[in-house]
Scaffold this motif. Structure first.
Motif, mmCIF file in Angstrom:
data_model
loop_
_atom_site.group_PDB
_atom_site.id
_atom_site.type_symbol
_atom_site.label_atom_id
_atom_site.label_comp_id
_atom_site.label_asym_id
_atom_site.label_seq_id
_atom_site.Cartn_x
_atom_site.Cartn_y
_atom_site.Cartn_z
ATOM 1 N N THR A 119 3.714 -3.593 -5.444
ATOM 2 C CA THR A 119 2.429 -2.977 -5.134
ATOM 3 C C THR A 119 2.381 -1.562 -5.699
ATOM 4 O O THR A 119 3.389 -1.019 -6.145
ATOM 5 C CB THR A 119 2.220 -2.909 -3.608
ATOM 6 O OG1 THR A 119 3.176 -2.003 -3.051
ATOM 7 C CG2 THR A 119 2.366 -4.280 -2.973
ATOM 8 N N ARG A 120 1.217 -0.957 -5.638
ATOM 9 C CA ARG A 120 1.065 0.426 -6.117
ATOM 10 C C ARG A 120 1.886 1.396 -5.281
ATOM 11 O O ARG A 120 2.223 2.482 -5.738
ATOM 12 C CB ARG A 120 -0.404 0.840 -6.068
ATOM 13 C CG ARG A 120 -1.235 0.123 -7.092
ATOM 14 C CD ARG A 120 -2.704 0.488 -6.950
ATOM 15 N NE ARG A 120 -3.497 -0.325 -7.831
ATOM 16 C CZ ARG A 120 -4.241 0.158 -8.802
ATOM 17 N NH1 ARG A 120 -4.311 1.438 -9.014
ATOM 18 N NH2 ARG A 120 -4.928 -0.657 -9.568
ATOM 19 N N THR A 121 2.209 1.020 -4.064
ATOM 20 C CA THR A 121 3.010 1.890 -3.198
ATOM 21 C C THR A 121 4.503 1.689 -3.375
ATOM 22 O O THR A 121 5.298 2.358 -2.728
ATOM 23 C CB THR A 121 2.644 1.676 -1.719
ATOM 24 O OG1 THR A 121 2.872 0.308 -1.379
ATOM 25 C CG2 THR A 121 1.203 2.055 -1.449
ATOM 26 N N GLY A 122 4.902 0.749 -4.242
ATOM 27 C CA GLY A 122 6.316 0.555 -4.544
ATOM 28 C C GLY A 122 7.003 -0.533 -3.746
ATOM 29 O O GLY A 122 8.202 -0.770 -3.935
ATOM 30 N N ILE A 123 6.301 -1.199 -2.865
ATOM 31 C CA ILE A 123 6.912 -2.289 -2.111
ATOM 32 C C ILE A 123 6.958 -3.527 -2.995
ATOM 33 O O ILE A 123 5.986 -3.856 -3.665
ATOM 34 C CB ILE A 123 6.140 -2.572 -0.812
ATOM 35 C CG1 ILE A 123 6.236 -1.354 0.105
ATOM 36 C CG2 ILE A 123 6.674 -3.809 -0.116
ATOM 37 C CD1 ILE A 123 5.450 -1.477 1.375
ATOM 38 N N LYS A 124 8.121 -4.197 -3.013
ATOM 39 C CA LYS A 124 8.299 -5.391 -3.828
ATOM 40 C C LYS A 124 8.328 -6.623 -2.932
ATOM 41 O O LYS A 124 9.138 -6.700 -2.018
ATOM 42 C CB LYS A 124 9.594 -5.294 -4.631
ATOM 43 C CG LYS A 124 9.577 -4.200 -5.661
ATOM 44 C CD LYS A 124 10.988 -3.972 -6.195
ATOM 45 C CE LYS A 124 11.086 -2.644 -6.872
ATOM 46 N NZ LYS A 124 10.927 -1.501 -5.962
ATOM 47 N N PHE A 125 7.448 -7.568 -3.219
ATOM 48 C CA PHE A 125 7.420 -8.859 -2.543
ATOM 49 C C PHE A 125 8.035 -9.853 -3.511
ATOM 50 O O PHE A 125 7.543 -10.015 -4.632
ATOM 51 C CB PHE A 125 5.980 -9.269 -2.216
ATOM 52 C CG PHE A 125 5.336 -8.391 -1.180
ATOM 53 C CD1 PHE A 125 5.335 -8.756 0.152
ATOM 54 C CD2 PHE A 125 4.746 -7.191 -1.545
ATOM 55 C CE1 PHE A 125 4.745 -7.940 1.104
ATOM 56 C CE2 PHE A 125 4.157 -6.368 -0.607
ATOM 57 C CZ PHE A 125 4.161 -6.739 0.731
#
Length: 152
Positions: free
Chosen positions: A83-89
């Motif tokens: 995501t743009r916030t750096g969280i990786k799914f």
């Protein structure tokens, strides 16, 4: 079509959620999951820096940093949405599993609707939201049922 595992890594490389999505998924201990999460985060960052093909402004289509989006092996496909916030799914699945991107986007929506709106959830901390867990399970069941019936 079988989804195997889901893991979510925060922007610092810490594992904030992991779970098996199928009984076919290999059993992995908590310490191994922590190691997998931080290793993937590091490899993602290295791929971002070492990639000979740079996207415009070094961002992918979702606006996040460029890095690993998919790894394919003989018995496994690993797909990542940052995501743009750096969280990786990250979802792993058997080869030939379709709609992995759609599942990742839906899990991200569930994360924003269930975990982030939980007044007891703190950012960057492990996700312990029962609504999120049950919603992910329902999503996976729906996607697998749709694939068996040939519905898109």
């Amino acid at each position: 079509m079988v989804f195997l595992h889901l893991f979510i890594v925060n922007k610092s490389g810490g594992l904030i959620h992991h779970r098996a999505l199928s009984p076919k998924a290999p059993q992995i201990g908590t310490n191994e999951w922590l190691r997998i999460g931080s290793t993937f985060h590091s490899l993602y960052a290295i791929a971002n820096e070492a990639s000979p093909m740079k996207l415009s402004q070094n961002k992918n289509v979702s606006g996040a940093d460029d890095g690993i989006e998919e790894i394919q092996a003989d018995g496994l496909v690993l797909r990542c949405l940052q995501t743009r916030t750096g969280i990786k799914f990250v979802v792993t699945a058997e080869p030939g599993t379709s709609d992995i991107d759609q599942v990742l986007r839906e899990i991200y929506i569930l994360y924003t609707d269930c975990a982030l709106k939980d007044p007891f959830y703190e950012l960057e901390m492990p996700i312990r939201c029962e609504l999120f867990t049950t919603s992910v399970d329902a999503l996976i069941r729906t996607m697998e049922r749709s694939a068996r019936l040939g519905i898109r």
